[in-house]
Design a protein around this motif. Structure first.
Motif, PDB file in Angstrom:
ATOM      1  N   LEU A 161      58.837 -34.910 -16.164  1.00  0.00           N
ATOM      2  CA  LEU A 161      58.292 -36.186 -16.579  1.00  0.00           C
ATOM      3  C   LEU A 161      56.780 -36.210 -16.372  1.00  0.00           C
ATOM      4  O   LEU A 161      56.027 -36.602 -17.260  1.00  0.00           O
ATOM      5  CB  LEU A 161      58.958 -37.308 -15.786  1.00  0.00           C
ATOM      6  CG  LEU A 161      58.437 -38.714 -15.989  1.00  0.00           C
ATOM      7  CD1 LEU A 161      58.667 -39.171 -17.417  1.00  0.00           C
ATOM      8  CD2 LEU A 161      59.120 -39.672 -15.017  1.00  0.00           C
ATOM      9  N   TYR A 162      56.332 -35.752 -15.211  1.00  0.00           N
ATOM     10  CA  TYR A 162      54.900 -35.703 -14.916  1.00  0.00           C
ATOM     11  C   TYR A 162      54.169 -34.812 -15.917  1.00  0.00           C
ATOM     12  O   TYR A 162      53.109 -35.164 -16.417  1.00  0.00           O
ATOM     13  CB  TYR A 162      54.687 -35.186 -13.487  1.00  0.00           C
ATOM     14  CG  TYR A 162      53.235 -34.991 -13.142  1.00  0.00           C
ATOM     15  CD1 TYR A 162      52.419 -36.075 -12.850  1.00  0.00           C
ATOM     16  CD2 TYR A 162      52.667 -33.711 -13.136  1.00  0.00           C
ATOM     17  CE1 TYR A 162      51.088 -35.902 -12.542  1.00  0.00           C
ATOM     18  CE2 TYR A 162      51.328 -33.539 -12.831  1.00  0.00           C
ATOM     19  CZ  TYR A 162      50.544 -34.630 -12.537  1.00  0.00           C
ATOM     20  OH  TYR A 162      49.221 -34.458 -12.254  1.00  0.00           O
ATOM     21  N   ARG A 163      54.745 -33.653 -16.225  1.00  0.00           N
ATOM     22  CA  ARG A 163      54.134 -32.726 -17.186  1.00  0.00           C
ATOM     23  C   ARG A 163      54.000 -33.378 -18.558  1.00  0.00           C
ATOM     24  O   ARG A 163      52.968 -33.279 -19.216  1.00  0.00           O
ATOM     25  CB  ARG A 163      54.964 -31.450 -17.274  1.00  0.00           C
ATOM     26  CG  ARG A 163      54.377 -30.396 -18.164  1.00  0.00           C
ATOM     27  CD  ARG A 163      55.265 -29.127 -18.162  1.00  0.00           C
ATOM     28  NE  ARG A 163      54.786 -28.176 -19.118  1.00  0.00           N
ATOM     29  CZ  ARG A 163      55.072 -28.200 -20.423  1.00  0.00           C
ATOM     30  NH1 ARG A 163      55.846 -29.145 -20.903  1.00  0.00           N
ATOM     31  NH2 ARG A 163      54.595 -27.272 -21.234  1.00  0.00           N
ATOM     32  N   LEU A 164      55.040 -34.063 -18.994  1.00  0.00           N
ATOM     33  CA  LEU A 164      55.015 -34.729 -20.289  1.00  0.00           C
ATOM     34  C   LEU A 164      53.922 -35.796 -20.327  1.00  0.00           C
ATOM     35  O   LEU A 164      53.145 -35.877 -21.274  1.00  0.00           O
ATOM     36  CB  LEU A 164      56.382 -35.361 -20.571  1.00  0.00           C
ATOM     37  CG  LEU A 164      56.482 -36.066 -21.902  1.00  0.00           C
ATOM     38  CD1 LEU A 164      57.331 -35.256 -22.857  1.00  0.00           C
ATOM     39  CD2 LEU A 164      57.067 -37.434 -21.712  1.00  0.00           C
ATOM     40  N   LEU A 165      53.834 -36.600 -19.258  1.00  0.00           N
ATOM     41  CA  LEU A 165      52.821 -37.653 -19.209  1.00  0.00           C
ATOM     42  C   LEU A 165      51.420 -37.070 -19.105  1.00  0.00           C
ATOM     43  O   LEU A 165      50.495 -37.516 -19.784  1.00  0.00           O
ATOM     44  CB  LEU A 165      53.072 -38.571 -18.004  1.00  0.00           C
ATOM     45  CG  LEU A 165      54.350 -39.399 -18.036  1.00  0.00           C
ATOM     46  CD1 LEU A 165      54.553 -40.092 -16.710  1.00  0.00           C
ATOM     47  CD2 LEU A 165      54.318 -40.392 -19.161  1.00  0.00           C
ATOM     48  N   TYR A 166      51.261 -36.066 -18.246  1.00  0.00           N
ATOM     49  CA  TYR A 166      49.941 -35.503 -17.977  1.00  0.00           C
ATOM     50  C   TYR A 166      49.399 -34.756 -19.191  1.00  0.00           C
ATOM     51  O   TYR A 166      48.260 -34.954 -19.598  1.00  0.00           O
ATOM     52  CB  TYR A 166      50.035 -34.567 -16.764  1.00  0.00           C
ATOM     53  CG  TYR A 166      48.704 -34.015 -16.318  1.00  0.00           C
ATOM     54  CD1 TYR A 166      47.844 -34.788 -15.555  1.00  0.00           C
ATOM     55  CD2 TYR A 166      48.312 -32.728 -16.653  1.00  0.00           C
ATOM     56  CE1 TYR A 166      46.623 -34.296 -15.135  1.00  0.00           C
ATOM     57  CE2 TYR A 166      47.094 -32.221 -16.239  1.00  0.00           C
ATOM     58  CZ  TYR A 166      46.249 -33.005 -15.481  1.00  0.00           C
ATOM     59  OH  TYR A 166      45.043 -32.517 -15.078  1.00  0.00           O
ATOM     60  N   ILE A 167      50.211 -33.896 -19.781  1.00  0.00           N
ATOM     61  CA  ILE A 167      49.719 -33.039 -20.858  1.00  0.00           C
ATOM     62  C   ILE A 167      49.770 -33.717 -22.216  1.00  0.00           C
ATOM     63  O   ILE A 167      48.788 -33.729 -22.958  1.00  0.00           O
ATOM     64  CB  ILE A 167      50.505 -31.712 -20.889  1.00  0.00           C
ATOM     65  CG1 ILE A 167      50.230 -30.936 -19.606  1.00  0.00           C
ATOM     66  CG2 ILE A 167      50.130 -30.864 -22.105  1.00  0.00           C
ATOM     67  CD1 ILE A 167      51.072 -29.706 -19.437  1.00  0.00           C
ATOM     68  N   GLY A 178      36.838 -43.809 -27.633  1.00  0.00           N
ATOM     69  CA  GLY A 178      35.688 -42.997 -28.039  1.00  0.00           C
ATOM     70  C   GLY A 178      36.009 -41.512 -28.001  1.00  0.00           C
ATOM     71  O   GLY A 178      35.168 -40.699 -27.677  1.00  0.00           O
ATOM     72  N   TRP A 179      37.239 -41.162 -28.327  1.00  0.00           N
ATOM     73  CA  TRP A 179      37.755 -39.791 -28.364  1.00  0.00           C
ATOM     74  C   TRP A 179      37.803 -39.137 -26.988  1.00  0.00           C
ATOM     75  O   TRP A 179      37.869 -37.934 -26.870  1.00  0.00           O
ATOM     76  CB  TRP A 179      37.016 -38.921 -29.379  1.00  0.00           C
ATOM     77  CG  TRP A 179      37.193 -39.464 -30.746  1.00  0.00           C
ATOM     78  CD1 TRP A 179      36.237 -40.051 -31.513  1.00  0.00           C
ATOM     79  CD2 TRP A 179      38.409 -39.523 -31.503  1.00  0.00           C
ATOM     80  NE1 TRP A 179      36.769 -40.493 -32.697  1.00  0.00           N
ATOM     81  CE2 TRP A 179      38.116 -40.172 -32.717  1.00  0.00           C
ATOM     82  CE3 TRP A 179      39.722 -39.112 -31.273  1.00  0.00           C
ATOM     83  CZ2 TRP A 179      39.073 -40.395 -33.693  1.00  0.00           C
ATOM     84  CZ3 TRP A 179      40.671 -39.346 -32.245  1.00  0.00           C
ATOM     85  CH2 TRP A 179      40.350 -39.973 -33.443  1.00  0.00           C
ATOM     86  N   ARG A 180      37.809 -39.968 -25.930  1.00  0.00           N
ATOM     87  CA  ARG A 180      38.070 -39.451 -24.588  1.00  0.00           C
ATOM     88  C   ARG A 180      39.557 -39.564 -24.317  1.00  0.00           C
ATOM     89  O   ARG A 180      40.273 -40.297 -24.989  1.00  0.00           O
ATOM     90  CB  ARG A 180      37.290 -40.246 -23.539  1.00  0.00           C
ATOM     91  CG  ARG A 180      35.778 -40.014 -23.604  1.00  0.00           C
ATOM     92  CD  ARG A 180      35.048 -40.950 -22.693  1.00  0.00           C
ATOM     93  NE  ARG A 180      35.299 -42.318 -23.153  1.00  0.00           N
ATOM     94  CZ  ARG A 180      35.174 -43.397 -22.409  1.00  0.00           C
ATOM     95  NH1 ARG A 180      34.806 -43.312 -21.158  1.00  0.00           N
ATOM     96  NH2 ARG A 180      35.421 -44.595 -22.882  1.00  0.00           N
ATOM     97  N   THR A 181      40.023 -38.871 -23.306  1.00  0.00           N
ATOM     98  CA  THR A 181      41.429 -38.995 -22.913  1.00  0.00           C
ATOM     99  C   THR A 181      41.557 -40.156 -21.932  1.00  0.00           C
ATOM    100  O   THR A 181      40.558 -40.633 -21.375  1.00  0.00           O
ATOM    101  CB  THR A 181      41.921 -37.700 -22.236  1.00  0.00           C
ATOM    102  OG1 THR A 181      41.245 -37.544 -20.987  1.00  0.00           O
ATOM    103  CG2 THR A 181      41.704 -36.486 -23.123  1.00  0.00           C
ATOM    104  N   ALA A 182      42.785 -40.592 -21.701  1.00  0.00           N
ATOM    105  CA  ALA A 182      43.027 -41.661 -20.730  1.00  0.00           C
ATOM    106  C   ALA A 182      42.602 -41.220 -19.330  1.00  0.00           C
ATOM    107  O   ALA A 182      42.033 -41.996 -18.562  1.00  0.00           O
ATOM    108  CB  ALA A 182      44.499 -42.054 -20.745  1.00  0.00           C
TER     109      ALA A 182
END
Length: 194
Positions: A161-167, A178-182
């Motif tokens: 779950l963490y991998r899915l959310l993180y990546i 502005g095309w940055r990630t969360a």
């Protein structure tokens, strides 16, 4: 411009409305979303996802300004499980990040008074069947489900779950940021607090 039936098939909801899957277990107490202060746009919102038949589900949280999305596995949809999941999510953030939360009227939020007292925050409730009032979270839940269908949520380990959310979700560039990630947006916001 009109959409033909073929074009709608590429959309997430395929042009069809979803019917509510649960008809009982809701309550009508608490502060409505109309009482929520306008500055909440930069605060937290929360909803429990996965109303499928499996017992396991997720408590999902999204920080509305940076769009950082978090999910905590829960064994069931009880108020106690929601309270524990909220505590886990709050412990992963710096103090006073959670100031408000907006929830649906599911039975799992019957613990809202305890959440307000324990975490020093205000809990607001959306109008029943008005998911657009919690649009940031509903959209994030839809993105999550595009990678992991609802029926499989309870079978995922916390690490997967963490991998899915993180990546796949929090490290995806977004136009609204502005095309940055969360993740990049959150780091920038937290650097202003230091």
């Amino acid at each position: 411009m009109s959409f033909g039936r073929g074009v709608l098939t590429v959309l997430r909801h395929k042009g069809e409305r979803q019917k509510p899957s649960e008809t009982c277990g809701k309550f009508a107490v608490g502060k409505t979303i109309s009482l929520r202060p306008k500055e909440v746009r930069s605060q937290k919102t929360t909803v429990v996802s996965n109303r499928g038949k499996s017992k396991g589900c997720l408590a999902t949280f999204i920080e509305r300004k940076t769009r950082l999305y978090t999910a905590i596995q829960m064994p069931d949809r009880t108020a106690l499980s929601t309270e524990i999941a909220f505590g886990v999510a709050a412990s992963q953030c710096s103090a006073r990040v959670f100031q408000t939360t907006t929830a649906d009227r599911g039975k799992e939020f019957a613990c809202y008074l305890s959440l307000e007292a324990t975490h020093d925050l205000q809990v607001y409730f959306a109008v029943p069947y008005s998911s657009w009032q919690r649009g940031s979270n509903e959209n994030a839940n839809g993105s999550y489900e595009s990678f992991s269908p609802r029926g499989r949520i309870s079978h995922k380990s916390q690490m997967k779950l963490y991998r899915l959310l993180y990546i796949l979700i929090n490290h995806r560039p977004r136009k609204c940021l502005g095309w940055r990630t969360a993740q990049e947006s959150l780091i920038e916001e937290l650097s202003h607090l230091a």
